[in-house]
Design a protein around this motif. Structure first.
Motif, short mmCIF file in Angstrom:
data_model
loop_
_atom_site.label_atom_id
_atom_site.label_comp_id
_atom_site.label_asym_id
_atom_site.label_seq_id
_atom_site.Cartn_x
_atom_site.Cartn_y
_atom_site.Cartn_z
N ASP C 12 0.83 -1.21 0.00
CA ASP C 12 0.00 0.00 0.00
C ASP C 12 0.86 1.26 0.00
N ASP C 14 1.58 3.30 -2.22
CA ASP C 14 1.06 4.47 -2.93
C ASP C 14 0.26 5.39 -1.99
N LEU C 15 -0.36 4.78 -0.96
CA LEU C 15 -1.06 5.60 0.05
C LEU C 15 -0.08 6.58 0.70
N GLN C 176 -1.76 9.51 6.65
CA GLN C 176 -1.79 8.28 5.86
C GLN C 176 -1.12 7.13 6.63
N ASP C 179 -3.51 5.87 9.19
CA ASP C 179 -4.53 5.13 8.46
C ASP C 179 -4.03 3.72 8.12
N LEU C 180 -2.82 3.70 7.55
CA LEU C 180 -2.26 2.43 7.11
C LEU C 180 -1.92 1.53 8.29
#
Lengths: 257, 221, 225
Positions: C12, C14-15, C176, C179-180
């Motif tokens: 992930d 790109d997040l 981010q 979030d991740l």
């Protein structure tokens, strides 16, 4: 003869300190007037009042017979824009040159012409080069001030002022910050200007320059003009003790007999 | 501008902010003491002639100066426990993040201070038979620290402001309590204005004091 | 022994890149607005007109002495009540960091302008330049050159401070990451990677600023802090 600058009843004080206490004088076209006086006599302040680097506390300044500023109920007031345009007609050279270090010699001389007088770049450049030639620095046009000697810097500063085509030039102790061996070239340039008929008001300690070049010498003491006259006369026969003491203090200069 | 300011709820609940302010002052004291004293040690190591000392000190300084404090706090709160198995509460996470960051910044301040001392001082110490450590302690540091006092005070001010970051991991300090007040009474504008004013009132005199200190030291130098 | 597992992070990634981009965006916008605003504040503070000078000094000191996080909350939660605007995390972030950094830039500008020799003002005045012309043509070009190191240092501080926008749910790199970390249950790896990303970014900028400072020192320019 035509009066370029006239000063009437000029007073200047900084806070409680009265530096100038009623000065009246004039400079005629083509004349070189030298202001003498010991430090603290007010001679530099007087010079700086002529182009309003300092605003006088009281009194009037005339340029070509026109009163600078406006008078209401005996109080003078000045607009900034009027003073700016006045200063374009009065050139000034400082003790510490005040060249712009981020500009080349040529740009220094062009700056006022372009920004203030709105001359074209071409016109400003040719004028700048002509003035640099006049002070003998035509070959230094592309140098930065940092690479010049003190004497050269001061000549650039003179060219910068001349490029504005001023009616009168003010010189504020322009050789005082120079090494002794560099004083001569600056004085030579100033003498050349005087010979060419430039109107000049000069504050200096160089009695030789006063003696040989000035048309008139004013001696300031304690904020007033104590003596005034032709240099050949006044430097040899001072009337006051104050001026005699002052001249004795500058014994390096031997007056010709 | 339809809003009518109403600070009544703030004044009624003053003790909520008071508890917060106590939390702020407490974490400030802990972090500023740890940060400025740890920084001195690291700064000395950073300056030391031995590479075994100066290189790790340099690495420490670079890592903690070049990452945001909030990242450090969050890392210590969420990542560090997994790595070490040590239980980290909000207070500890905030203290670790803020004081390590302060150590890195103040280490550079101390080092600059030591470097600003003219070499003649070291030589004079040596000449009367002092060891490196003796010269450092008796001759160099007293002058160096005096010189960097304004910079250290500024760091202290930064630390005080930084303490608000502890609210992100829910440590009970002024901003955290203001969040609580704002939620409870639906008056975020008064709550956050009150916090801003509190910080301004506390720090403004300190900032002015720093200016005075700077002037006094400049004169004495 | 902890087992590191970066697969979740990098699948992930790109997040995080989007977050990085947003971080840079906020920083750039805050600089874009903050620098000119800082100049305005500095000139106001240097003004001889006392009410203007006093107001500017107050604004500067206020934003320098209050924590940026408090300012952010104020602009995000409080301002929309005071004036009728739809506040988004993005706007709140840009407004906060523009004003906050402008207060610091103002002091850098002021230091730079005051470091210029008085004779430069006089030289400009003597050839008939107005205050404006002197400032733009003579003083600022010299002052700005001296300010560059302090200016870059402040910009780096700004970049670090932008992490705060994550608390009002703007999707910067820090947000981010949170979030991740929640999504993947790998906070150790996520936060370590993100810390590294910040480190590399800021370290590169720091090194650049050191390089520029050395260049300036070589060219004989003094600098102001």
């Amino acid at each position: 003869m035509d009066e370029i600058v006239r000063i009437d009843g000029l007073h200047k004080s900084f806070g409680n300190l009265d530096v100038l206490k009623g000065i009246g004088m004039s400079v005629k076209a083509g004349e070189t007037v030298v202001l003498l006086g010991s430090s603290g006599s007010g001679k530099s302040t007087l010079l700086r009042c002529v182009n309003f680097m300092e605003v006088p506390t009281q009194g009037q300044v005339f340029l070509h017979g026109d009163l600078v500023g406006s008078e209401t109920n005996g109080k003078m007031s000045y607009r900034e824009s009027e003073l700016c345009s006045l200063r374009t007609r009065i050139g000034m050279v400082f003790q510490h040159f005040n060249l712009f270090p981020h500009m080349t010699v040529e740009q220094n001389v062009m700056e006022g012409q372009i920004t203030v007088l709105k001359r074209t770049r071409t016109e400003a450049r040719s004028k700048a080069l002509a003035q640099l030639e006049r002070v003998g620095l035509g070959d230094k046009a592309q140098e930065y001030p940092a690479r010049l000697s003190g004497g050269q810097k001061q000549r650039v500063a003179i060219a910068r002022a001349l490029a504005m085509d001023p009616d009168v030039m003010l010189f504020d102790e322009v050789t005082s910050a120079l090494d002794p061996e560099l004083v001569g070239e600056v004085l030579k340039t100033m003498r050349q200007l005087a010979d060419e008929g430039m109107t000049m008001l000069v504050v200096t300690h160089e009695l030789g320059f006063a003696y040989h070049v000035a048309n008139r010498v004013l001696f300031l003491d304690g904020g007033v003009i104590l003596e005034e006259g032709e240099p050949q006369h006044i430097l040899k026969n001072p009337k006051t003790t104050r001026m005699r003491e002052f001249l004795d203090g500058h014994s390096l200069f031997k007056l010709p007999d | 501008m339809s809003h009518t300011w109403d600070f009544a709820t703030i004044i009624q609940n003053w003790y909520v902010l008071w508890i917060g302010l106590k939390g702020t002052v407490f974490i400030f004291l802990v972090t500023v003491i740890l940060g400025l004293s740890g920084g001195l040690i690291i700064g000395i190591c950073r300056y030391a002639p031995s590479r075994a000392l100066s290189w790790p000190a340099m690495a420490f300084v670079e890592v903690f100066r070049n990452t945001p404090v909030l990242v450090q706090i969050i890392w210590f709160y969420y990542a560090f426990p997994i790595l070490t198995g040590i239980d980290v509460d909000p207070f500890l996470a905030a203290v670790l993040g803020i004081s390590l960051n302060t150590m890195a910044f103040s280490a550079e301040i101390y080092r600059a201070g030591i470097q600003s001392i003219e070499p003649g001082q070291w030589e004079a110490g040596k000449a009367i038979g002092m060891t490196y450590n003796q010269s450092l302690r008796r001759v160099i540091l007293p002058v160096a620290i005096k010189r960097v006092l304004p910079a250290l005070t500024n760091r202290g001010i930064e630390v005080f402001k930084m303490s608000t970051l502890a609210s992100v991991v829910a440590y009970v300090e002024t901003l955290n309590q203001a969040n609580l007040l704002a939620d409870l009474n639906f008056n975020p504008i008064e709550a956050y204005t009150a916090v801003a004013v509190i910080f301004f009132v506390v720090l403004y005199p300190v900032v002015q004091g720093t200016y005075v200190l700077e002037r006094v030291l400049k004169k004495g130098d | 022994m902890v087992e590191w597992n970066f697969i979740a992070v990098f699948s992930d990634f790109d997040l995080l890149l989007i977050g990085l981009l947003n971080t840079l965006k906020i920083t750039a916008l805050a600089l874009l607005f903050g620098v000119p605003l800082g100049l305005v504040f500095a000139l106001s503070r240097l003004s001889k007109f006392l009410p203007l000078s006093f107001t500017a000094a107050f604004i500067i000191e206020f934003f320098r002495t209050t924590p940026p996080l408090v300012q952010l909350f104020w602009f995000f939660f409080a301002l929309p009540i005071l004036i009728d605007v739809r506040m988004t995390p993005f706007i709140a972030a840009v407004v906060t960091f523009s004003i906050q950094s402008s207060a610091f830039f103002a002091e850098i500008f002021r230091g730079g302008i005051q470091s210029i020799d008085k004779g430069q003002w006089e030289g400009a005045k003597a050839i008939g330049m107005s205050y404006r012309q002197s400032l733009i043509r003579i003083i600022l070009p010299q002052a700005v050159k001296r300010m560059i190191p302090a200016f870059m240092e402040r910009s780096i501080e700004l970049l670090k401070t932008t992490t705060l926008v994550s608390t009002v749910a703007y999707a910067d790199l820090m947000f981010q990451a949170n979030d991740l970390a929640q999504k993947t249950f790998r906070p150790l790896e996520v936060y370590t990677v993100v810390a590294l990303m910040y480190f590399v970014l800021i370290f590169v900028f720091s090194q650049m600023s050191i390089l520029v400072e050395k260049r300036l020192a070589q060219s004989g320019e003094s600098t102001v802090r």
